[in-house]
Design a protein around this motif. Structure first.
Motif, PDB file in Angstrom:
ATOM      1  N   LEU A 193       0.820  -1.215   0.000  1.00 58.23           N
ATOM      2  CA  LEU A 193       0.000   0.000   0.000  1.00 58.23           C
ATOM      3  C   LEU A 193       0.852   1.263   0.000  1.00 58.23           C
ATOM      4  N   LYS A 194       1.993   1.197   0.713  1.00 58.15           N
ATOM      5  CA  LYS A 194       2.832   2.377   0.861  1.00 58.15           C
ATOM      6  C   LYS A 194       3.657   2.657  -0.390  1.00 58.15           C
ATOM      7  N   SER A 195       4.323   1.595  -0.895  1.00 62.56           N
ATOM      8  CA  SER A 195       5.241   1.857  -2.004  1.00 62.56           C
ATOM      9  C   SER A 195       4.990   0.979  -3.218  1.00 62.56           C
ATOM     10  N   GLY A 196       3.856   0.271  -3.223  1.00 60.59           N
ATOM     11  CA  GLY A 196       3.531  -0.571  -4.383  1.00 60.59           C
ATOM     12  C   GLY A 196       3.152   0.284  -5.585  1.00 60.59           C
ATOM     13  N   LYS A 197       3.071  -0.389  -6.714  1.00 59.84           N
ATOM     14  CA  LYS A 197       2.701   0.299  -7.958  1.00 59.84           C
ATOM     15  C   LYS A 197       1.193   0.560  -7.934  1.00 59.84           C
ATOM     16  N   LYS A 198       0.802   1.794  -8.232  1.00 61.90           N
ATOM     17  CA  LYS A 198      -0.631   2.113  -8.277  1.00 61.90           C
ATOM     18  C   LYS A 198      -1.148   1.775  -9.676  1.00 61.90           C
ATOM     19  N   LEU A 199      -2.267   1.065  -9.728  1.00 63.07           N
ATOM     20  CA  LEU A 199      -2.821   0.651 -11.020  1.00 63.07           C
ATOM     21  C   LEU A 199      -4.061   1.475 -11.358  1.00 63.07           C
ATOM     22  N   ALA A 200      -4.119   1.983 -12.571  1.00 60.95           N
ATOM     23  CA  ALA A 200      -5.271   2.791 -12.991  1.00 60.95           C
ATOM     24  C   ALA A 200      -6.317   1.895 -13.656  1.00 60.95           C
ATOM     25  N   TRP A 201      -6.752   0.863 -12.935  1.00 58.49           N
ATOM     26  CA  TRP A 201      -7.706  -0.087 -13.509  1.00 58.49           C
ATOM     27  C   TRP A 201      -9.144   0.403 -13.402  1.00 58.49           C
ATOM     28  N   ALA A 202      -9.417   1.233 -12.399  1.00 66.23           N
ATOM     29  CA  ALA A 202     -10.794   1.693 -12.185  1.00 66.23           C
ATOM     30  C   ALA A 202     -10.881   3.166 -12.539  1.00 66.23           C
ATOM     31  N   HIS A 203     -12.053   3.604 -12.973  1.00 65.82           N
ATOM     32  CA  HIS A 203     -12.210   5.023 -13.285  1.00 65.82           C
ATOM     33  C   HIS A 203     -13.030   5.708 -12.198  1.00 65.82           C
ATOM     34  N   GLN A 204     -12.892   7.010 -12.130  1.00 69.66           N
ATOM     35  CA  GLN A 204     -13.638   7.790 -11.140  1.00 69.66           C
ATOM     36  C   GLN A 204     -15.078   7.954 -11.629  1.00 69.66           C
ATOM     37  N   VAL A 205     -16.036   7.604 -10.780  1.00 67.83           N
ATOM     38  CA  VAL A 205     -17.441   7.729 -11.173  1.00 67.83           C
ATOM     39  C   VAL A 205     -17.925   9.130 -10.829  1.00 67.83           C
ATOM     40  N   GLU A 206     -18.553   9.785 -11.795  1.00 72.04           N
ATOM     41  CA  GLU A 206     -19.041  11.156 -11.582  1.00 72.04           C
ATOM     42  C   GLU A 206     -19.969  11.215 -10.379  1.00 72.04           C
ATOM     43  N   GLY A 207     -19.846  12.313  -9.641  1.00 70.44           N
ATOM     44  CA  GLY A 207     -20.758  12.520  -8.520  1.00 70.44           C
ATOM     45  C   GLY A 207     -20.372  11.744  -7.267  1.00 70.44           C
ATOM     46  N   THR A 208     -19.218  11.052  -7.281  1.00 68.40           N
ATOM     47  CA  THR A 208     -18.807  10.341  -6.064  1.00 68.40           C
ATOM     48  C   THR A 208     -17.485  10.912  -5.575  1.00 68.40           C
ATOM     49  N   THR A 209     -17.336  10.904  -4.263  1.00 67.29           N
ATOM     50  CA  THR A 209     -16.072  11.392  -3.697  1.00 67.29           C
ATOM     51  C   THR A 209     -15.122  10.237  -3.456  1.00 67.29           C
ATOM     52  N   LYS A 210     -15.666   9.008  -3.508  1.00 68.05           N
ATOM     53  CA  LYS A 210     -14.835   7.837  -3.238  1.00 68.05           C
ATOM     54  C   LYS A 210     -13.762   7.707  -4.319  1.00 68.05           C
ATOM     55  N   ARG A 211     -12.583   7.384  -3.886  1.00 62.08           N
ATOM     56  CA  ARG A 211     -11.467   7.249  -4.815  1.00 62.08           C
ATOM     57  C   ARG A 211     -11.057   5.780  -4.859  1.00 62.08           C
ATOM     58  N   ALA A 212     -11.181   5.170  -6.019  1.00 62.76           N
ATOM     59  CA  ALA A 212     -10.751   3.766  -6.134  1.00 62.76           C
ATOM     60  C   ALA A 212      -9.238   3.710  -5.999  1.00 62.76           C
ATOM     61  N   LYS A 213      -8.769   2.764  -5.169  1.00 67.80           N
ATOM     62  CA  LYS A 213      -7.311   2.609  -5.007  1.00 67.80           C
ATOM     63  C   LYS A 213      -6.961   1.169  -5.327  1.00 67.80           C
ATOM     64  N   ILE A 214      -6.037   0.966  -6.244  1.00 66.90           N
ATOM     65  CA  ILE A 214      -5.574  -0.383  -6.562  1.00 66.90           C
ATOM     66  C   ILE A 214      -4.047  -0.351  -6.585  1.00 66.90           C
ATOM     67  N   ALA A 215      -3.435  -1.193  -5.733  1.00 67.37           N
ATOM     68  CA  ALA A 215      -1.969  -1.220  -5.651  1.00 67.37           C
ATOM     69  C   ALA A 215      -1.486  -2.654  -5.787  1.00 67.37           C
ATOM     70  N   CYS A 216      -0.285  -2.819  -6.343  1.00 68.97           N
ATOM     71  CA  CYS A 216       0.287  -4.169  -6.431  1.00 68.97           C
ATOM     72  C   CYS A 216       1.791  -4.102  -6.203  1.00 68.97           C
ATOM     73  N   ASN A 217       2.368  -5.251  -5.832  1.00 67.66           N
ATOM     74  CA  ASN A 217       3.831  -5.321  -5.660  1.00 67.66           C
ATOM     75  C   ASN A 217       4.436  -6.296  -6.663  1.00 67.66           C
ATOM     76  N   THR A 218       3.617  -6.763  -7.626  1.00 68.60           N
ATOM     77  CA  THR A 218       4.064  -7.875  -8.467  1.00 68.60           C
ATOM     78  C   THR A 218       5.255  -7.516  -9.362  1.00 68.60           C
ATOM     79  N   HIS A 219       5.515  -6.219  -9.551  1.00 68.22           N
ATOM     80  CA  HIS A 219       6.680  -5.822 -10.366  1.00 68.22           C
ATOM     81  C   HIS A 219       7.994  -6.030  -9.601  1.00 68.22           C
ATOM     82  N   VAL A 220       7.931  -6.101  -8.270  1.00 69.01           N
ATOM     83  CA  VAL A 220       9.167  -6.305  -7.496  1.00 69.01           C
ATOM     84  C   VAL A 220       9.168  -7.627  -6.721  1.00 69.01           C
TER      85      VAL A 220
END
Length: 557
Positions: A275-302
């Motif tokens: 979560l701290k230093s993993g790669k952030k993935l832009a797999w999800a898009h921001q839905v209009e009218g929502t404040t929630k921020r989708a967060k997707i992280a992975c460490n599979t590159h390291v």
């Protein structure tokens, strides 16, 4: 190499996959495990040490610890599923079991299964991770209510015992706090006092340190290679530190413990690091009218093999579909996703779905455990080695699994149904994870909780409510039907529905409507269909399949 640069950490997998998310039987306390540790060594010729056979463990668990046989097998099998096996070996075992004609034959096959005795003792001990202690209950940290709703959005929150399996701080703290006990559990009986304690002169065998590699691994000053604990402890330049004597071929207990404590650090491939230093993935898009921020992280590159992790949080009101190398063999955590349709169509190591609502999850084959906790009105469609659920309400599971689904505590209105979909690479992915179509225990759950063993907590989906599920994506591959087919009652229900459609089409045809009447009739049918789409919530599902914008393609890995 700089010997002061040794870093050791507690492995994540034994805790993520190995510790059942339920308080352990009281007889798994240190007192009883010490007795077992002594007992197995006196029965070395009877399949107890250094490998423990099922028949011997059954005798200990059922005869001495008063455990039910099903529960004894459950812990034995969960541990065995953690051992490194080829997919071919796993498929072979499925074949052996599916050809058994009776309980006795199954038992005969199980009697041939053995596990590493010392590692199994450690495995039983770490089940204490989810023990509910009276002290922390009184100060309010962990009370096993069916709905322990924490409002904290933090993924590493410590709100209740069910989060500990994914919390690497909990794993590290557990091993740190109980290190002396863990080591004492592995000592030969003659190295212990009458009250089962070590002394300053106690010696630890090489076998014991090999067993401890089940929980601990490490690396040497900036080297990328990961070593099991025993390889580092036995490394020549470290003998003085780790307390190894070449003459006695043993370790000094107090030196070894001090060395372990001085080298133990956070897991560089754990959830917090991801979560701290993993790669952030832009797999999800921001839905209009929502404040929630989708967060997707992975460490599979390291992360090296078996250490990959993907953490997905707050995907809201959308369809997310992936078949990606990032997912292959990774541990997946899906957290706080609402009103979404998530397709992860790759072979996965383990999956945990937590605090999700009103969503559908379609998963590639899960090699070890698929666990749901604190979810409401979620549908899960998967082939998995094991399913376990706790604190769920109104969830439905379409599964194919070679082990009995585990109903842990706090569940309400659970529905089990047959696995009812396919995608082109599914059988290939099943072969890679060692999962077969038989045996399939989707309809035979096991209730593992103290509060009640009431079978009314679950139901099997009535065939009249059953529909197949179509995965709406094009992919390469050879699978064109549901692996293993459907149980006959469900197949029959589909057939009857198909028949109704044919009768309806025939009726329409024979009505000989004029062109205008046909148009009018079509509008009526479409309006009714549209109404049905909105009332059932399927409208949102269809809308979310439309790509949000040209720039954000779902397929990219």
């Amino acid at each position: 190499m700089d010997q002061s640069g040794v870093l050791l950490w507690v492995k994540a997998e034994p805790f993520i996959v190995g510790t059942l998310q339920v308080p352990p039987p009281s007889k798994f306390s240190l007192h009883y495990l010490r007795k077992i540790s002594t007992y197995v060594r006196t029965r070395a010729t009877e399949g107890a040490y250094p490998r423990l056979y099922w028949s011997t463990w059954r005798h200990i668990a059922c005869g001495k610890l008063q455990l039910a046989k099903d529960l004894a097998w459950l812990y034995f099998e969960v541990f065995d599923s953690l051992s490194v096996r080829t997919p071919e070996e796993r498929l072979e075992w499925s074949e052996v079991l599916s050809s058994c004609m009776s309980e006795d034959e199954v038992e005969k096959q199980r009697n041939q299964v053995s596990v590493d005795t010392l590692q199994f003792l450690l495995f039983l001990y770490i089940q204490q991770l989810n023990k509910v202690s009276l002290r922390t209950s009184l100060i309010g940290e962990e009370w096993p209510s069916p709905r322990n709703r924490s409002q904290s959005p933090d993924l590493t929150e410590k709100s209740n015992c069910h989060n500990k399996n994914w919390n690497d701080y909990s794993h590290q703290a557990f091993v740190w706090d109980h290190l002396s006990d863990l080591l004492e559990l592995l000592l030969d009986p003659e190295q212990l006092t009458a009250s089962f304690h070590s002394t300053r002169s106690s010696l630890v065998s090489q076998e014991a340190v090999v067993a401890l590699s089940f929980l601990i691994e490490g690396t040497v000053s900036r080297a990328r290679k990961i070593y099991p604990l025993h390889e580092l402890a036995l490394w020549q330049p470290l003998h003085a530190e780790s307390g190894f004597s070449k003459i006695s071929k043993t370790f000094s207990f107090y030196k070894l413990e001090a060395w372990l404590r001085s080298c133990l650090t956070g897991n560089p491939f754990g959830t917090s690091a991801c979560l701290k230093s993993g790669k952030k993935l832009a797999w999800a898009h921001q839905v209009e009218g929502t404040t929630k921020r989708a967060k997707i992280a992975c460490n599979t590159h390291v992360a090296p093999r078996m250490h990959g992790m993907v953490v997905m949080s707050q995907v809201y009101k959308q369809t997310l579909a992936k078949s990606s190398d990032t997912l292959v063999g990774a541990h997946i955590k899906i957290h706080r996703c609402n009103e979404s349709f998530i397709y992860l169509l790759s072979p996965l190591r383990s999956v945990t779905i937590e605090k999700c609502r009103n969503s559908t999850f379609v998963l590639g084959p899960v090699e070890t455990t698929l666990h749901l906790h604190n979810c409401d009105h979620v549908k899960v469609i998967a082939v998995c080695h094991r399913l376990s659920i706790s604190s769920t309400t109104g969830c439905i599971f379409h599964i194919l699994t070679p082990t009995r689904p585990l109903i842990l505590s706090g569940n309400q209105t659970v529905t089990f149904a047959p696995f009812h979909t396919h995608y082109p690479m599914l059988e290939d992915h099943m072969a890679r994870t060692g999962l077969a179509t038989v045996p399939n225990y989707w309809d035979n759950p096991m209730i593992v909780c103290r509060e009640n063993s009431d079978a009314s907590v679950f139901r099997l989906l009535p065939p009249c409510e059953f529909y197949v599920f179509i995965i709406p994506f094009e992919m390469e591959g050879d699978t064109t039907e549901i692996p293993g087919g459907l149980p006959s009652a469900y197949q029959k229900a589909l057939g009857q529905r198909e028949q109704k459609i044919q009768i309806w089409q025939k009726t329409v045809k024979e009505a000989r409507l004029t062109k205008d009447q046909r148009k009018q009739f079509q509008v009526l049918v479409e309006n009714k269909f549209y109404e049905w789409l909105i009332n059932t919530g399927h409208r949102q599902q269809l809308d979310s399949l439309v790509p949000p914008a040209a720039g954000s393609k779902q397929a990219a890995g």
